[in-house]
Design an enzyme around this catalytic site. Structure first.
Site, PDB file in Angstrom:
ATOM      1  N   GLU A 249       0.823  -1.218   0.000  1.00 17.23           N
ATOM      2  CA  GLU A 249       0.000   0.000   0.000  1.00 17.23           C
ATOM      3  C   GLU A 249       0.857   1.268   0.000  1.00 17.23           C
ATOM      4  O   GLU A 249       0.599   2.223   0.734  1.00 17.23           O
ATOM      5  CB  GLU A 249      -0.957  -0.015   1.194  1.00 17.23           C
ATOM      6  CG  GLU A 249      -1.930  -1.179   1.154  1.00 17.23           C
ATOM      7  CD  GLU A 249      -2.906  -1.209   2.309  1.00 17.23           C
ATOM      8  OE1 GLU A 249      -4.017  -1.732   2.125  1.00 17.23           O
ATOM      9  OE2 GLU A 249      -2.554  -0.723   3.401  1.00 17.23           O
TER      10      GLU A 249
ATOM     11  N   ASP B   4      -8.864  -8.498   4.151  1.00 15.84           N
ATOM     12  CA  ASP B   4      -8.685  -7.303   4.989  1.00 15.84           C
ATOM     13  C   ASP B   4      -9.846  -7.130   5.961  1.00 15.84           C
ATOM     14  O   ASP B   4     -10.675  -6.240   5.797  1.00 15.84           O
ATOM     15  CB  ASP B   4      -8.563  -6.062   4.094  1.00 15.84           C
ATOM     16  CG  ASP B   4      -8.034  -4.850   4.852  1.00 15.84           C
ATOM     17  OD1 ASP B   4      -7.532  -5.015   5.969  1.00 15.84           O
ATOM     18  OD2 ASP B   4      -8.128  -3.739   4.305  1.00 15.84           O
TER      19      ASP B   4
ATOM     20  N   GLU C  56     -13.381  -1.509  11.423  1.00 16.85           N
ATOM     21  CA  GLU C  56     -13.201  -0.842  10.142  1.00 16.85           C
ATOM     22  C   GLU C  56     -14.236  -1.271   9.106  1.00 16.85           C
ATOM     23  O   GLU C  56     -14.816  -0.433   8.415  1.00 16.85           O
ATOM     24  CB  GLU C  56     -11.795  -1.112   9.609  1.00 16.85           C
ATOM     25  CG  GLU C  56     -11.517  -0.486   8.249  1.00 16.85           C
ATOM     26  CD  GLU C  56     -10.129  -0.820   7.726  1.00 16.85           C
ATOM     27  OE1 GLU C  56      -9.838  -0.445   6.573  1.00 16.85           O
ATOM     28  OE2 GLU C  56      -9.336  -1.453   8.456  1.00 16.85           O
TER      29      GLU C  56
END
Length: 839
Positions: free
Chosen positions: A306, A385, A413
């Site tokens: 990332e 994720d 998240e």
């Protein structure tokens, strides 16, 4: 023996805190130590009122004072603390060596693990002692908290012996030096502000106390996307103050570091990990850190992922990079946690063999055995994720000569961001209990990360916590069960969900049977409920992955380089990850589990669309077609979420008002937002598949009045993107400074109704709404909810869609309903629809 002056000094110091105040703001979490009712307190009347602290360390001091504090608060008794034996019964706290100095005839019942403890009665010199022995002072502290947990639950305090499952029990905080928190949903950082460590670190000490109470022994305090200033000398000196605040609670500080630091901070011409100058720089930097933070735990490293630089820049491997840093830490006892989250976020959508899920295994499997003994590979529990459901990463079974830690996400998240109640322990249990069958034998994930399966010396658990300055730490009072649950699982992963949620409920809300039954029930089923109304069958959460990861944004996962694809078209949906026809991901598992996932006959429905691409009319094992299951499950999930407020209202008067109303407001919000999810997902599936809902619910809302169909004064229609996040794909906005109105004749039969207004709550301003019936106001409210994330999101979408409901409204056929919206600071008082339902 007479107690010395230490008794008086410690007692006076302790009593300055008494009586303990129960503010019920949630700040104390599960450490409320609420006063027990007299009948319950009587069972502890023979408990000693004196505590002997045989050790002198700050952690040993915390153990003694915490035990005194808790028992004083719950039993209304003042406890004396001394370092010598009194002429009365007492608790005696210390390591075996320290206890022997006071009680020479006492023998430790069994060898104690370094952070383990034992509690047992012992009679000597005509007195009865409760001896709490810790393998280290941390063990003493953990034992003291366990005693208090038993008393708070009104349980008998009896002999016990415990030890943690593994040495690494850390939380990660993704805090930035400017005070923001990446994926933080409960206010700003408790550690940093304005580029510096905060002046007041009181909250850090309080956080350390909470963590220690559930056995957590390490905190990485800064973002894994590490600031390049982290290892500058001035910053290290500031960070040492955080370590000082944690130290009395046995919590060691660690840091996330960027591998380019030798170049960025040290001004070397390279950060190539095999360059001798780079290795020397890391050694010198480690020495510098340990001079000011002698108990420094080590480094967490995110690299080649990332946008973070890493060893691949020089053609080096993660093992070469990790080992260079680890060798600098080894003389000091530090460790490196190297994240296995390494993948290419620029994958080619058109390549049917491309698969992000393969990345962890593909990048690390060949390096097994190449990492030094103080390196631990930190592996996310699933290969993507933190989705609402994923299979466990096959990398756990592949690294048989390498230390491993499982990374779980406490901050929600992809699971509602602490605005939805989602108790994550059941999800974590599924991952930890998965038997990967490596080497054709039983190898549950929990035993792999403990180091048991492959006989590794290090391993453990890392939880991404991201607490903030919100008074109750995680914004939603129910979310604290996830922090508590993580700590309990890290200590003992064999605990069941009921064995975790029941103590948390009692410690947080008290022992009233009605409260315990209700809260346990709500929490235990909440992950399943959230999954029902969001991402089904292993498809992923279906949130907007290109934005804030919160509301629905289904197609955001497709046709980009991030690799969270599900490859939907008009004929079918799901990623083909089979060996026979797909990406081959399934073949990364050991043969027995791979065989299960490879076949449609044996692949569990819960992971079907993660492993296979199937048509919409595919029959699940329950006999339903895939698409009908999606429709039914989403309506079921939204209905269950809609029951939360009513179930919670039954507890009024049994829970303090502040927390009662705070949770009720969050449940009201979740009930409304679940409908946004329900409608978005079901309408999208119906649109792409062309297959209608057999029950005729999807796309048919007889009680709904679209805002754009109402008589408008000042309001104008706008399209909403993605289209499925607004009813009919449209909303209305008020683009003038004066108020706008929407009016309609209701024409409903006489009766009692609830009226719901779906609107959008943006962070840009605070709009005001006034709902009027025949010109008279029946409800007024302000669009000032603090929805995640902590950034300005100007979009009308599934993340900002919000519901307000007023009940018990008497209507007759001739009634006229008007909604008046007043914009504010760029928020145009947007409205989606009004729904009028008979009660």
């Amino acid at each position: 023996m007479r107690a010395g002056n230490a008794v008086i000094l410690l007692l006076l110091s302790f009593l300055s805190m008494a009586p303990y105040a129960h503010s019920e703001t949630g700040e104390q979490g599960w450490l409320r130590y609420a006063a027990l009712p007299p009948p319950a307190a009587r069972q502890y009347q023979k408990m000693p009122l004196h505590i002997v602290a045989a050790g002198q360390s700050p952690v040993a001091g915390s153990a003694a004072t915490e035990l005194a504090r808790g028992l004083h608060s719950m039993l209304a008794e003042n406890l004396l603390i001394s370092s010598t034996l009194p002429a009365q019964d007492a608790f005696v706290l210390g390591t075996p060596t320290e206890i022997h100095r006071l009680l020479p005839t006492w023998n430790s019942p069994s060898p104690l693990a370094p952070e383990g403890f034992s509690l047992a009665p012992f009679a000597a010199q005509g007195h009865n002692y409760w001896v709490l022995a810790g393998g280290t002072d941390r063990g003493e502290l953990y034992g003291a908290f366990r005693i208090l947990e038993l008393v708070a639950q009104q349980k008998q305090v009896s002999p016990l012996s415990e030890a943690p499952s593994s040495p690494i029990r850390w939380v990660n905080q993704w805090d930035n030096f400017d005070g923001s928190i990446e994926r933080g949903y409960a206010g700003r950082s408790i550690f940093f502000d304005g580029g510096h460590v905060r002046a007041d670190l009181t909250r850090v000490s309080e956080y350390g106390r909470l963590l220690a109470s559930v056995g957590i022994n390490g905190v990485t305090v800064n973002n894994v996307n590490s600031d390049l200033h982290t290892l500058e000398p001035e910053m290290i000196r500031e960070l040492a103050r955080i370590a000082d605040a944690f130290r009395p609670w046995g919590v060691r500080m660690s840091l996330s570091v960027d591998l380019s630091s030798p170049q960025a901070v040290g001004h070397l011409h390279t950060f190539d990990p095999v360059d001798p100058a780079v290795a020397a720089w890391w050694r010198k930097k480690a020495d510098e850190i340990y001079k000011v933070i002698p108990d420094f735990a080590g480094f967490t490293i995110k690299a080649d992922s990332e946008g973070r630089v890493g060893p691949s820049k020089y053609g080096r491997t993660p093992a070469q990079a990790a080992n260079t840093v680890a060798r600098a830490l080894r003389p000091h006892g530090g460790v490196v946690l190297y994240r296995g989250f390494v993948y290419n976020n620029h994958l080619d959508w058109n390549n049917l063999k491309a698969d992000r899920a393969r990345a962890g295994y593909d990048n690390f499997r060949a390096l097994d055995g190449a990492f030094d003994r103080n390196v631990v590979i930190q592996i996310k529990h699933g290969p993507i994720d933190f989705q609402v459901r994923e299979p466990v990463s096959p990398l756990f079974a592949a690294l048989r000569h390498t230390n491993q830690a499982i990374e779980l996400q406490i901050t929600q998240e992809y699971t509602g961001q602490q605005r939805h109640m989602v108790f994550l322990v059941p999800m974590w249990k599924v991952a930890l209990d998965t038997d990967l069958r490596a080497q054709n034998r039983s190898t549950p994930v929990s035993e792999i990360v403990e180091g048991k399966s492959f006989h590794q010396p290090l391993g453990g658990f890392v939880g991404v916590a991201n607490v903030g300055l919100d008074t109750n730490w995680l914004h939603h009072p129910m979310a604290m069960a996830n922090l508590y649950g993580f700590g309990r699982l890290a200590w003992n992963p064999e605990l069941t969900t009921p064995e975790i949620i029941d103590p948390w409920t009692r410690l947080t809300f008290g022992n009233d049977p009605k409260v315990v039954f209700a809260v346990n029930g709500l929490q235990s089923n909440s992950w399943r409920v959230y999954e029902l109304y969001t991402g089904p069958l292993g498809l992923g959460t279906l949130t907007n992955i290109l934005g804030v990861h919160y509301g629905p944004g289904i197609e955001s996962a497709e046709r980009n380089g991030w690799g969270q694809w599900f490859r939907a078209d008009s004929k079918g949906i799901g990623m083909d990850r089979t060996v026979a026809t797909g990406t081959g991901y399934v073949g990364q598992y050991p043969p027995q589990l791979a065989k299960t996932y490879e076949s449609l006959d044996t692949c569990p429905d819960s992971l079907l669309l993660f492993m296979h691409h199937v048509p919409y009319d595919y029959l699940l094992h329950n006999g339903k077609t895939l698409v009908q299951y999606v429709y039914d499950s989403h309506y079921e999930g939204a209905a269950l979420a809609g029951s939360y407020p009513l179930r919670w209202k039954r507890l009024r008067g049994l829970i303090d008002d502040q927390r009662y109303y705070e949770i009720l407001g969050l449940f009201d919000y979740q009930a409304g937002h679940a409908v946004v999810w329900r409608d978005a997902v079901t309408e999208w599936f119906q649109h792409i598949s062309g297959i209608p809902d057999k029950l005729g619910r999807v796309g048919h809302y007889p009680d709904r009045i679209e805002a754009e169909s109402m008589q408008a004064d000042g309001y104008t229609p706008v399209g909403v993107s993605p289209w499925e996040t607004a009813s009919g794909g449209k909303a209305v906005v008020c683009n003038r400074s004066a108020a706008c109105t929407l009016t309609t004749k209701l024409g409903r039969p006489a009766g009692t109704y609830s009226i719901s207004v779906r609107y959008f709550d943006l962070r840009t301003g605070v709009s005001q709404y006034d709902l009027q019936l025949n010109g008279k106001s029946v409800a007024q409210w302000t669009a000032n909810a603090i929805l995640p994330p902590a950034v300005v999101d100007p979009h009308l979408d599934g993340s900002t869609s919000t519901l307000f409901t007023v009940s018990d409204i008497r209507l007759k056929p001739s009634d006229t309903l008007t909604l008046r919206g007043t914009p504010n600071q760029g928020e145009p008082a947007p409205v989606d629809y009004i729904e009028v339902e008979r009660q």
